[in-house]
Design a protein around this motif. Structure first.
Motif, mmCIF file in Angstrom:
data_model
loop_
_atom_site.group_PDB
_atom_site.id
_atom_site.type_symbol
_atom_site.label_atom_id
_atom_site.label_comp_id
_atom_site.label_asym_id
_atom_site.label_seq_id
_atom_site.Cartn_x
_atom_site.Cartn_y
_atom_site.Cartn_z
ATOM 1 N N GLU A 173 0.453 -1.157 0.080
ATOM 2 C CA GLU A 173 -0.435 -0.349 0.079
ATOM 3 C C GLU A 173 1.204 1.063 0.084
ATOM 4 O O GLU A 173 0.842 1.986 -0.329
ATOM 5 C CB GLU A 173 -0.761 0.365 1.189
ATOM 6 C CG GLU A 173 -2.014 1.578 1.380
ATOM 7 C CD GLU A 173 -3.007 1.554 0.069
ATOM 8 O OE1 GLU A 173 -3.586 -0.121 -0.221
ATOM 9 O OE2 GLU A 173 -3.359 2.622 0.028
ATOM 10 N N GLU A 174 2.219 1.515 0.622
ATOM 11 C CA GLU A 174 2.456 2.782 0.583
ATOM 12 C C GLU A 174 3.438 2.865 -0.527
ATOM 13 O O GLU A 174 3.512 3.755 -1.289
ATOM 14 C CB GLU A 174 3.522 2.181 2.337
ATOM 15 C CG GLU A 174 2.757 2.187 3.329
ATOM 16 C CD GLU A 174 2.292 3.536 3.326
ATOM 17 O OE1 GLU A 174 3.064 4.805 3.409
ATOM 18 O OE2 GLU A 174 0.953 3.626 3.890
ATOM 19 N N ILE A 176 2.510 1.909 -3.524
ATOM 20 C CA ILE A 176 1.371 2.422 -4.418
ATOM 21 C C ILE A 176 1.447 4.182 -3.688
ATOM 22 O O ILE A 176 0.853 4.539 -5.020
ATOM 23 C CB ILE A 176 -0.096 1.295 -3.944
ATOM 24 C CG1 ILE A 176 -0.012 0.324 -4.711
ATOM 25 C CG2 ILE A 176 -1.217 2.687 -5.048
ATOM 26 C CD1 ILE A 176 -0.584 -0.333 -4.104
ATOM 27 N N CYS A 177 0.863 4.461 -2.859
ATOM 28 C CA CYS A 177 1.350 5.626 -2.286
ATOM 29 C C CYS A 177 2.696 6.348 -2.941
ATOM 30 O O CYS A 177 2.697 7.394 -4.047
ATOM 31 C CB CYS A 177 0.850 5.422 -0.940
ATOM 32 S SG CYS A 177 -0.040 5.699 -0.360
ATOM 33 N N THR A 180 1.829 7.166 -6.472
ATOM 34 C CA THR A 180 1.081 7.822 -6.829
ATOM 35 C C THR A 180 0.706 9.175 -7.047
ATOM 36 O O THR A 180 1.543 9.921 -5.994
ATOM 37 C CB THR A 180 -0.606 7.439 -6.551
ATOM 38 O OG1 THR A 180 -0.397 5.760 -6.100
ATOM 39 C CG2 THR A 180 -1.286 8.290 -6.378
ATOM 40 N N ARG A 182 0.424 12.740 -6.183
ATOM 41 C CA ARG A 182 -0.986 13.276 -5.370
ATOM 42 C C ARG A 182 -1.135 14.803 -5.361
ATOM 43 O O ARG A 182 -0.781 16.436 -4.509
ATOM 44 C CB ARG A 182 0.550 13.457 -4.021
ATOM 45 C CG ARG A 182 1.154 12.188 -3.438
ATOM 46 C CD ARG A 182 2.257 12.069 -2.942
ATOM 47 N NE ARG A 182 1.702 12.286 -1.051
ATOM 48 C CZ ARG A 182 1.200 10.888 -0.642
ATOM 49 N NH1 ARG A 182 1.344 9.898 -1.325
ATOM 50 N NH2 ARG A 182 0.892 11.607 0.530
ATOM 51 N N ARG A 220 -9.493 4.644 -0.112
ATOM 52 C CA ARG A 220 -8.462 4.658 -0.531
ATOM 53 C C ARG A 220 -7.436 5.282 -0.979
ATOM 54 O O ARG A 220 -6.254 5.682 -1.209
ATOM 55 C CB ARG A 220 -8.186 3.010 -1.086
ATOM 56 C CG ARG A 220 -7.951 2.238 0.979
ATOM 57 C CD ARG A 220 -7.537 0.759 -0.860
ATOM 58 N NE ARG A 220 -8.730 -0.093 -0.868
ATOM 59 C CZ ARG A 220 -9.001 -0.614 -0.665
ATOM 60 N NH1 ARG A 220 -9.734 -0.965 0.225
ATOM 61 N NH2 ARG A 220 -10.146 -1.332 -1.750
ATOM 62 N N ARG A 224 -4.032 7.110 -1.038
ATOM 63 C CA ARG A 224 -3.054 7.369 -2.111
ATOM 64 C C ARG A 224 -3.123 8.221 -3.071
ATOM 65 O O ARG A 224 -1.449 9.162 -3.189
ATOM 66 C CB ARG A 224 -3.120 6.204 -2.984
ATOM 67 C CG ARG A 224 -3.322 5.555 -2.684
ATOM 68 C CD ARG A 224 -4.051 4.085 -3.407
ATOM 69 N NE ARG A 224 -3.761 3.042 -2.909
ATOM 70 C CZ ARG A 224 -4.036 1.286 -3.363
ATOM 71 N NH1 ARG A 224 -4.931 1.783 -4.454
ATOM 72 N NH2 ARG A 224 -4.577 0.434 -2.700
#
Ligand code: PMT
Length: 403
Positions: A173-174, A176-177, A180, A182, A220, A224
């Motif tokens: 998940e981190e 993907i963040c 991504t 922002r 979610r 992200r």
């Protein structure tokens, strides 16, 4: 999610190396092309063959491998990376990176990369709290390195506390963040999801089929993209999403209290929850006994939370949903204007692939200027991102003072 992304995974030596194997599986399943670098001590725990088999790429272990390499290995890998992950990262490796030491394949490649570096530490709790380690982490954070804090729990060394490598799902998940764009940084999202449940007695209730998947996907995706997110969720089977403050409620009245209390602290509100319109007038304290007679339950109206927010929203952006089984646009338009929302997501839940439970949806987006956009069958994740794109536009127009 990660298709087309080149991820270099540095694996340093610790018992948590076995979790890096699972991380590789998750990264490749998400579409990434993964290249693994192992330190000498990592190879004491797991062989390179395991990573090579899972990634279909050669595993890099030596800085100088003149026979196998036609290019300068560490520079080629450093240039190729969209993201560099170090998991598990030992205190030793983190200390070396912080000290600018580049004496093996892993630390040399990190020194040479311009990609974001995400570090997932794993070590004994006393090492993790040691002031020297803390200084190193702080220094790296100041230089823009990203960290996934370790979990608390029983450590392999027998101590209990912080130091366990985070779950592979959290590191994914981190990752993907980190990859991504922002464009929602600075926004504070309040998202509702799932059904509400209205008790008749301690055994029975009135509810609906909402699974929460649409609302969770929005929450979610917003995180992200950089937003701070609070999720108010009715009873769902879904786990609390990582990094999102999740407030669990049961009934419409509880959801109303939880939501209204958080409206002042938010800039964007997305109401994807399927709130029960009615609740039993009285809840029996004991189980209602069956008899041969037919039974009637008196229901009373629940407050309409979206309408209440519409009256106090100010310059917040308010997004509503409509679940319909006919006359979609007419019914949705009434909700758009009647509830004073900025954007309405209308789904015809009678269509195959749309609405409750599934991973896909079909919707029409109704804008206040009369535009209607068709969103054909797609994953809820993708739809969430399109809704967020429209929210970004609305926020920009709001800042420019446009209607
Ligand atoms: O959770 P999933 O399984 O993923 O399914 C959710 C969904 C895909 C169907 C979702 O997209 C959706 O449409 N959610 C809202 C369903 C709904 O309750 O629609 P409605 O037409 O009854 O309500 C209209 C709007 O008013 C919604 O934003 C709702 O949150 C809000 N509302 C409704 C009643 C009420 N008492 N208070 C409210 O705030």
């Amino acid at each position: 999610m990660l298709s087309g992304k080149q991820i270099v995974l540095g694996v340093s030596g610790g018992i948590a190396v076995y979790k890096a194997v699972e991380l590789v599986r998750l990264l490749t399943k998400a579409g990434a092309d993964v290249h693994v670098i192992m330190t000498r001590s990592a190879m004491e725990f797991v062989t390179p063959l395991t990573f090579q088999t899972l990634t279909s790429n050669p595993v890099h272990t030596e800085l100088f491998n003149l026979i196998a390499e036609r290019e300068i290995g560490h520079i080629a890998l450093a240039d190729r990376a969209d993201l560099f992950i170090v998991a598990p990262a030992t205190a030793n490796v983190i200390g070396k990176i912080a000290g600018g030491i580049a004496d093996d394949m892993l630390t040399t490649t990190i020194m040479a990369t311009k990609a974001p570096v995400l570090i997932a530490p794993a070590m004994n709790v006393n090492m993790y709290t040691n002031s020297l380690y803390r200084e190193n982490e702080e220094k790296l954070r100041c230089h823009g390195y990203l960290f996934v804090a370790p979990a608390k729990g029983m450590l392999a060394c027998g101590w209990e506390g912080e130091g366990k490598l985070q779950a592979p799902e959290v590191i994914l998940e981190e990752a993907i963040c980190a990859l991504t764009h922002r464009d929602l940084t600075g926004e504070r999202f309040l998202v509702t999801a799932g059904p509400t449940l209205e008790e008749i007695d301690p055994v029975r209730y009135v509810s609906n089929h909402s699974s929460g998947k649409m609302g969770y996907a929005i929450a979610r995706a917003a995180r992200r993209r950089g937003a701070e997110v609070v999720l108010v969720a009715g009873p769902t089977c879904l786990d609390d999403p990582w990094g999102i403050e999740t407030v669990r409620v049961t009934s419409a009245l509880e959801m109303r209290d939880a939501v209204l209390a958080r409206v002042p602290g938010s800039t964007v509100i997305v109401k994807a929850a399927a709130v029960a319109d009615y609740r039993p007038k009285a809840r029996a304290t004991g189980k209602i006994k069956k008899s041969t007679e037919a039974m009637t339950i008196d229901l009373e109206r629940n407050p309409d939370i979206l309408s209440e927010i519409g009256t106090v929203k100010g310059d917040r952006t308010l997004v509503g949903f409509a679940a319909e089984t006919g006359e979609l646009v007419e019914n949705a338009r009434k909700k758009l204007t009647g509830k004073n929302v900025d954007l309405l997501v209308a789904n015809d839940i009678s269509l195959e692939g749309a609405g409750f439970h599934g991973d896909t949806n079909i919707a029409k987006l109704l804008h206040r200027d009369g535009r209607i956009e068709d969103l054909p069958l797609m994953g809820k994740e993708r739809m969430a991102n399109i809704i967020l794109d429209r929210i970004v536009d609305l926020r920009k127009r709001g800042m420019r003072g446009e209607e």
